[in-house]
Every structure is written in C-alpha cells, then in structure tokens.
Design a protein around this motif. Structure first.
Motif, PDB file in Angstrom:
ATOM      1  N   MET A   1     101.865 -39.628  54.255  1.00 55.63           N
ATOM      2  CA  MET A   1     101.049 -39.666  53.049  1.00 55.63           C
ATOM      3  C   MET A   1     101.882 -40.123  51.867  1.00 55.63           C
ATOM      4  O   MET A   1     101.343 -40.683  50.928  1.00 55.63           O
ATOM      5  N   ARG A   9      95.241 -42.143  48.373  1.00 57.19           N
ATOM      6  CA  ARG A   9      95.059 -40.806  48.935  1.00 57.19           C
ATOM      7  C   ARG A   9      93.671 -40.275  48.568  1.00 57.19           C
ATOM      8  O   ARG A   9      92.965 -39.717  49.408  1.00 57.19           O
ATOM      9  N   TYR A  13      90.542 -39.172  51.097  1.00 62.67           N
ATOM     10  CA  TYR A  13      89.821 -37.901  51.047  1.00 62.67           C
ATOM     11  C   TYR A  13      88.314 -38.127  50.933  1.00 62.67           C
ATOM     12  O   TYR A  13      87.528 -37.436  51.585  1.00 62.67           O
ATOM     13  N   ALA A  16      87.002 -39.277  54.255  1.00 62.68           N
ATOM     14  CA  ALA A  16      87.025 -38.188  55.229  1.00 62.68           C
ATOM     15  C   ALA A  16      85.862 -37.231  55.038  1.00 62.68           C
ATOM     16  O   ALA A  16      85.353 -36.661  56.012  1.00 62.68           O
ATOM     17  N   GLU A  75      92.992 -38.451  59.638  1.00 59.30           N
ATOM     18  CA  GLU A  75      92.739 -37.010  59.610  1.00 59.30           C
ATOM     19  C   GLU A  75      94.035 -36.217  59.738  1.00 59.30           C
ATOM     20  O   GLU A  75      94.228 -35.215  59.056  1.00 59.30           O
ATOM     21  N   ILE A  78      95.937 -36.166  56.494  1.00 58.60           N
ATOM     22  CA  ILE A  78      95.360 -35.211  55.548  1.00 58.60           C
ATOM     23  C   ILE A  78      95.766 -33.786  55.910  1.00 58.60           C
ATOM     24  O   ILE A  78      96.143 -33.000  55.035  1.00 58.60           O
ATOM     25  N   ARG A  79      95.716 -33.449  57.195  1.00 57.90           N
ATOM     26  CA  ARG A  79      96.130 -32.100  57.622  1.00 57.90           C
ATOM     27  C   ARG A  79      97.574 -31.821  57.232  1.00 57.90           C
ATOM     28  O   ARG A  79      97.899 -30.760  56.705  1.00 57.90           O
ATOM     29  N   ARG A  81      99.327 -33.233  54.878  1.00 58.48           N
ATOM     30  CA  ARG A  81      99.426 -33.145  53.421  1.00 58.48           C
ATOM     31  C   ARG A  81      98.974 -31.768  52.934  1.00 58.48           C
ATOM     32  O   ARG A  81      99.608 -31.161  52.081  1.00 58.48           O
ATOM     33  N   ARG A  82      97.870 -31.284  53.489  1.00 58.33           N
ATOM     34  CA  ARG A  82      97.351 -29.984  53.068  1.00 58.33           C
ATOM     35  C   ARG A  82      98.309 -28.861  53.452  1.00 58.33           C
ATOM     36  O   ARG A  82      98.470 -27.903  52.703  1.00 58.33           O
TER      37      ARG A  82
END
Length: 91
Positions: A1, A9, A13, A16, A75, A78-79, A81-82
């Motif tokens: 990311m 980014r 999101y 997604a 996906e 994103i996971r 990054r979170r």
C-alpha cells in the motif's frame, strides 16, 4: 500500500465497498469525500494505475461504461493496511 498515493488508496477503498461501480460512481463517491470536483484527467489515470498493478479489474458494462472491481490482491492490501493502522489507532 505504501506504493500508492493517498488518492489511489481512497479509490481502492471506494471500489472495495461497492459492487462493480462505474467510473462515474467512483467519481461521485470520491467527490463527496473530498468535497471537491475531481476531473477526469485525475480520476482515470489513477484508476488505470490500480488496474495495472493488479489491485482492480476493469470490465465493460456497455460500449461507453466501464466498471471496476477489487481483486484478491487489492483486498489483501487493504487488510494489511488496516492491520498496520490498528497498531496506532483505537477502533
């Protein structure tokens, strides 16, 4: 990311969270978040970057309208990054 810009980014999101949004759908959503007009010259090259990096797939709804869909790689990004963010921010 970390290789993406903040704008890219945010586009990822938005894609997604939606079910195969068109470019115009993405544009409307991102304009609402940014409270500013986003021109095509900014939007579509950044969407193409996400497609070229394998994070988003681009398909055709009709002759004039494309849709965008997040890939498994997108996906996963994103996971990750979170998970990283959760180290620094209480949720």
């Amino acid at each position: 990311m970390h290789e993406l810009t903040g704008f890219q980014r945010d586009l990822l999101y938005v894609i997604a969270a939606a079910d195969q949004p068109s470019g115009q759908d993405v544009k409307s959503e991102i304009e609402g978040y940014y409270s500013a007009d986003i021109n095509h010259g900014r939007l579509y090259p950044n969407l193409d970057t996400l497609v070229n990096r394998g994070l988003v797939e681009k398909g055709q709804l009709d002759r004039r309208t494309n849709y965008y869909d997040i890939t498994g790689e997108g996906e996963q990004l994103i996971r990750e990054r979170r998970e990283w963010e959760s180290q620094y921010v209480d949720t």
